[in-house]
Each structure stands twice: as structure tokens, then as C-alpha cells.
Design an enzyme around this catalytic site. Structure first.
Site, PDB file in Angstrom:
ATOM      1  N   GLY A 212      48.598  43.914  28.957  1.00  0.00           N
ATOM      2  CA  GLY A 212      49.269  43.479  29.447  1.00  0.00           C
ATOM      3  C   GLY A 212      47.988  42.882  30.920  1.00  0.00           C
ATOM      4  O   GLY A 212      47.509  43.473  31.067  1.00  0.00           O
ATOM      5  N   ASN A 213      48.841  41.617  31.564  1.00  0.00           N
ATOM      6  CA  ASN A 213      47.827  41.527  33.068  1.00  0.00           C
ATOM      7  C   ASN A 213      49.366  41.409  34.064  1.00  0.00           C
ATOM      8  O   ASN A 213      50.089  41.391  33.886  1.00  0.00           O
ATOM      9  CB  ASN A 213      46.897  40.430  33.496  1.00  0.00           C
ATOM     10  CG  ASN A 213      47.859  39.295  31.969  1.00  0.00           C
ATOM     11  OD1 ASN A 213      48.777  38.671  32.992  1.00  0.00           O
ATOM     12  ND2 ASN A 213      47.129  38.810  31.407  1.00  0.00           N
ATOM     13  N   HIS A 214      48.491  41.432  35.435  1.00  0.00           N
ATOM     14  CA  HIS A 214      49.203  40.998  36.225  1.00  0.00           C
ATOM     15  C   HIS A 214      50.231  39.405  36.732  1.00  0.00           C
ATOM     16  O   HIS A 214      50.773  38.865  38.051  1.00  0.00           O
ATOM     17  CB  HIS A 214      49.015  41.258  37.978  1.00  0.00           C
ATOM     18  CG  HIS A 214      48.447  42.455  38.109  1.00  0.00           C
ATOM     19  ND1 HIS A 214      48.963  43.768  38.413  1.00  0.00           N
ATOM     20  CD2 HIS A 214      46.965  43.121  38.006  1.00  0.00           C
ATOM     21  CE1 HIS A 214      48.712  44.442  38.034  1.00  0.00           C
ATOM     22  NE2 HIS A 214      47.708  44.910  38.043  1.00  0.00           N
TER      23      HIS A 214
END
Ligand code: CTP
Length: 403
Positions: A212-214
Site C-alpha cells: 500500500g502507500n501512505h
């Protein structure tokens, strides 16, 4: 949420028995989220007290140009009041006040404020039935409508005189509904369908892990809210995020992976006028998803990744009249890279985020962006909150597309 939320409303009260209903009117406006200031004609203070109205509106109430009993009194500035207002509502509007408004007379603070007002003006007449249909009254209504003012028609029922008929000031609830509907019908994105993507995507590795990412989704959610506030029907396709949004014009479609986001966007695209792709879509996904939790048996571990489909690019390839806005996050050759993305993805505008600017990017409440349109005009926007960046983006849509 009411369209009156955050609006500055200047309520002008003239001297009729219906003035007693303005206490409820102020309460309803405040409940709808409006800021209210009240100006009264000297005659109206006999029907409802300024104290009641100042308590309910949480603001001082003005009925004279200055307070004669206070030797330190200052001038009550009608021009300032009028400039402050998003709109002015004169309720009740008596036959006397209406005739003065129509002729430009200016012998009290309410009339001076009305004459100074550049905002829209609504007036809710209140008078006896024969006064309501008198030719001069009708002529005054027409004159005031000709000035661009909006009449909130009187209602029928029992009147203070004991007679029954048309002339009663519209009930406070109906006045509010009338104004809300009128404002909604004039919103610049009324009738437009807007698709917004927001948040990250999660690409499954096994049943419990993902890539995923932030991204928090805040930028996309702010854009969706702003577009809805300007009247658009919004479909918000959101990756996994804690963000919430409740608005009667926003439908949230929650997805997890880039493939799901791709499918949802294509499902809605044909009936969409404007797309704003604010999602941080994962560029790659694991080629194979393990059906069971992967054990830590090996000393090293490799996951083979394959490219996700580019959602925005795919929409650019099939677009007809849709207006497409993409985001770009660049670290070098920012403007040139952003320009080539406009062409590659067939966009109308790109919003360039620069990681070189402090205060911009993931997880921050602020953003520093540059807009580039397809003619390569460049608009540098100073650092500001994501809410205000969202406002700028939606205003640009109004200017470039919905005008
Ligand atoms: N986007 C998308 N689908 C993807 C990847 C990106 O819809 N699979 C959208 C984003 O929502 C954003 C825009 O495309 O609006 C730009 O994405 P970005 O990742 O900056 O650019 P890329 O085209 O992926 O180029 P690169 O990362 O190689 O610079």
C-alpha cells in the site's frame, strides 16, 4: 447539509406583527449553519425585542445609525453590514418598507443597508390581504423584482386584522426552504456529474498482507465535498482510508485494489462530466496472490510484481466530452514531466504536487500545487490547506468547463 452553512445572512426586519416570527427564523438560520446579523427598522422593535434577536443570532442588533443614549456611541456602518452579507433577507417586508425600497428612500438603517447591498436580496412581504393586492404594492413588487430582488410570496391564512386571505408572511420554515432551493438551483455545478478517486489502493500479497502507500485520501475527499457544495452529483471512488464524508450529493464507492478502482471508475464513466483522479493508485501488484498466509521459511523472499492498469490513462483513451483532471507527483523536471502526462493521458488539467516544497504531500494538512492546463498555461498556487486547494481545483473546473 444545508447550502446555508457558512453563509453570512443579513436579516432586515420591518415593523409588522409577523416580526415576532423572526425569532424562529434566526434560530433556523443558525441551525442551518449560517452566520446571522440583524438590522431592524425603528418601528419593528415594538414587535420583537433586539435582545431576543441578539441572543439568538449571537451578534449585536442594529436599529439606528447610532445609539443616542450612549455618549461614546459609534456610527453603525450600513455599508460594512451590506458588504459582509452573502445575501440579505427582509422579513417581514411591510408595504411601507417595500415602497421605500422601490423608490430608493433611505430614512432608516435597514433602508440604507439595503441600498448599499451588492449581494442578492430576498424579501418576504407581510400585510393585510387588500394591501397585498393593491396596485401600488404589485407595482412595487415588480419594481423590486426588476432590480434583481427575489420575492418570497406571502401565504394565505388568518391575518392580524381578523380577515382571512393572502398576505401572511411565509412561515419561517418555508422561507428557509425557499432560499435553500433558490441557492441550490443557481449553484455552478448543478446537474453536473463528477467522479473523484481518492486514497491509496492495497494490492494483496496473501490473505493478511498487502502493498500500500501512505495516502490518507484527504485531498480527494475535500475535492468531492467542494464539488458537492457547488451542486455536483459526486461519485467518490475511495481506496481504504479512515476518511468519512456525509453529503446528500456524494455517493461513496469503497474499493480496495487498483483493479477494483478501475472497474468502479469504468462503471460510472459514461455518465460522468468531470473526473478528478486524486487517488494514489499502486503502480504494481503481486503477480500471484498466495491463497494461504506465507510462512517465513526462506532467508530471503521475492515477490514478482506486475503493472497495474493506469485508470486515468484508460479513461483518457475513451473520453468523449468528459473533462479530466489528473495529479502528478514529481521530484525532477516537474513541469516538463507534468506536461507530457497531460498529453499521454489526454487530460484537460494536471495538478502538480512537488515533493520539493515543504508542507506538500502525503499525510500533511497543506499542499503546494501548480495547475497546468492542456494549452500548457501554468498557474502557481501558494501553499495552502488541502480544503482551499480543493476549492481552487473546483473553481478552475467551473471556470474552464462549467461556465
Ligand atoms: N493514476 C491512475 N491509475 C494508475 C496510476 C495513476 O489513475 N494506475 C492516476 C493518479 O490518480 C494521478 C495520475 O494518474 O491522477 C498520475 O499518476 P502518477 O503516479 O504521478 O504518474 P504515472 O503516470 O504513474 O507516472 P510515473 O509514476 O511513472 O511518474
Amino acid at each position: 447539509m444545508s447550502v446555508l452553512k457558512g453563509k453570512n445572512v443579513l436579516l432586515g426586519i420591518s415593523g409588522g406583527i409577523a416580526a415576532y416570527k423572526t425569532a424562529s427564523l434566526v434560530r433556523l438560520l443558525i441551525k442551518a449553519g449560517a452566520h446571522v446579523q440583524v438590522v431592524m427598522t425603528p418601528a419593528s422593535v415594538d414587535f420583537v425585542t433586539p435582545l431576543t434577536l441578539s441572543t439568538l443570532s449571537k451578534n449585536p442588533v442594529f436599529s439606528t445609525f447610532y445609539n443616542k443614549e450612549d455618549e461614546n456611541a459609534t456610527w453603525n456602518n450600513h455599508v460594512e453590514l451590506a458588504l459582509w452579507a452573502d445575501f440579505m433577507l427582509i422579513a417581514p417586508a411591510t408595504a411601507n418598507t417595500l415602497s421605500k425600497m422601490a423608490s430608493g428612500a433611505c430614512d432608516n438603517l435597514l433602508l440604507a443597508t439595503y441600498l448599499s447591498a451588492k449581494c442578492s436580496v430576498y424579501f418576504a412581504p407581510a400585510m393585510d390581504l387588500d394591501m397585498y393586492i393593491h396596485p401600488t404594492t404589485i407595482m412595487n413588487f415588480e419594481t423590486l423584482k426588476g432590480f434583481g430582488n427575489t420575492i418570497i410570496p406571502a401565504e394565505s391564512g388568518e391575518l392580524a386584522s381578523g380577515l382571512s386571505g393572502e398576505g401572511r408572511m411565509a412561515e419561517p420554515e418555508n422561507i428557509l426552504q425557499f432560499i435553500e432551493k433558490d441557492i441550490e438551483s443557481k449553484l455552478p455545478l448543478k446537474g453536473k456529474k463528477v467522479l473523484v478517486t481518492a486514497g491509496p489502493t492495497y494490492e494483496a500479497i496473501d490473505p493478511v498482507r498487502f502493498i500500500g502507500n501512505h495516502s490518507t485520501g484527504k485531498m480527494g475527499y475535500d475535492i468531492a465535498l467542494e464539488a458537492a457544495n457547488l451542486g455536483a452529483e459526486v461519485v467518490l471512488v475511495s481506496g481504504p482510508t479512515h476518511m468519512q464524508l456525509q453529503h446528500s450529493l456524494v455517493s461513496i464507492i469503497r474499493v480496495t485494489s487498483a483493479d477494483e478502482m478501475f472497474a468502479a471508475c469504468h462503471h460510472y464513466f459514461e455518465n460522468t462530466d468531470v473526473v478528478i483522479a486524486a487517488a494514489a493508485v499502486a503502480d504494481y501488484k503481486p503477480k500471484n496472490i498466495a491463497s494461504q498466509k506465507i510462512k517465513k521459511d526462506e532467508a530471503t523472499f521475492t515477490i514478482e510484481l506486475e503493472k497495474n492498469q493506469d485508470i486515468l490513462l484508460s479513461l483518457g483513451q475513451i473520453k468523449k466530452n468528459q473533462f479530466l483532471i489528473g495529479f502528478a507527483l514529481e521530484t525532477e523536471n516537474e513541469i516538463e514531466n507534468a506536461k507530457s502526462k497531460i498529453q499521454k493521458k489526454n487530460l484537460d488539467i494536471i495538478v502538480l504536487n512537488s515533493l520539493n516544497d515543504e508542507g506538500a504531500g502525503f499525510g500533511k494538512p497543506t499542499n503546494k500545487v501548480t495547475f497546468i492546463d492542456k494549452e500548457f498555461n501554468i498557474f502557481d498556487i501558494p501553499l495552502k490547506s488541502k480544503e482551499l486547494v480543493a476549492e481552487d481545483i473546483v473553481n478552475l473546473i467551473v471556470k474552464k468547463y462549467a461556465n
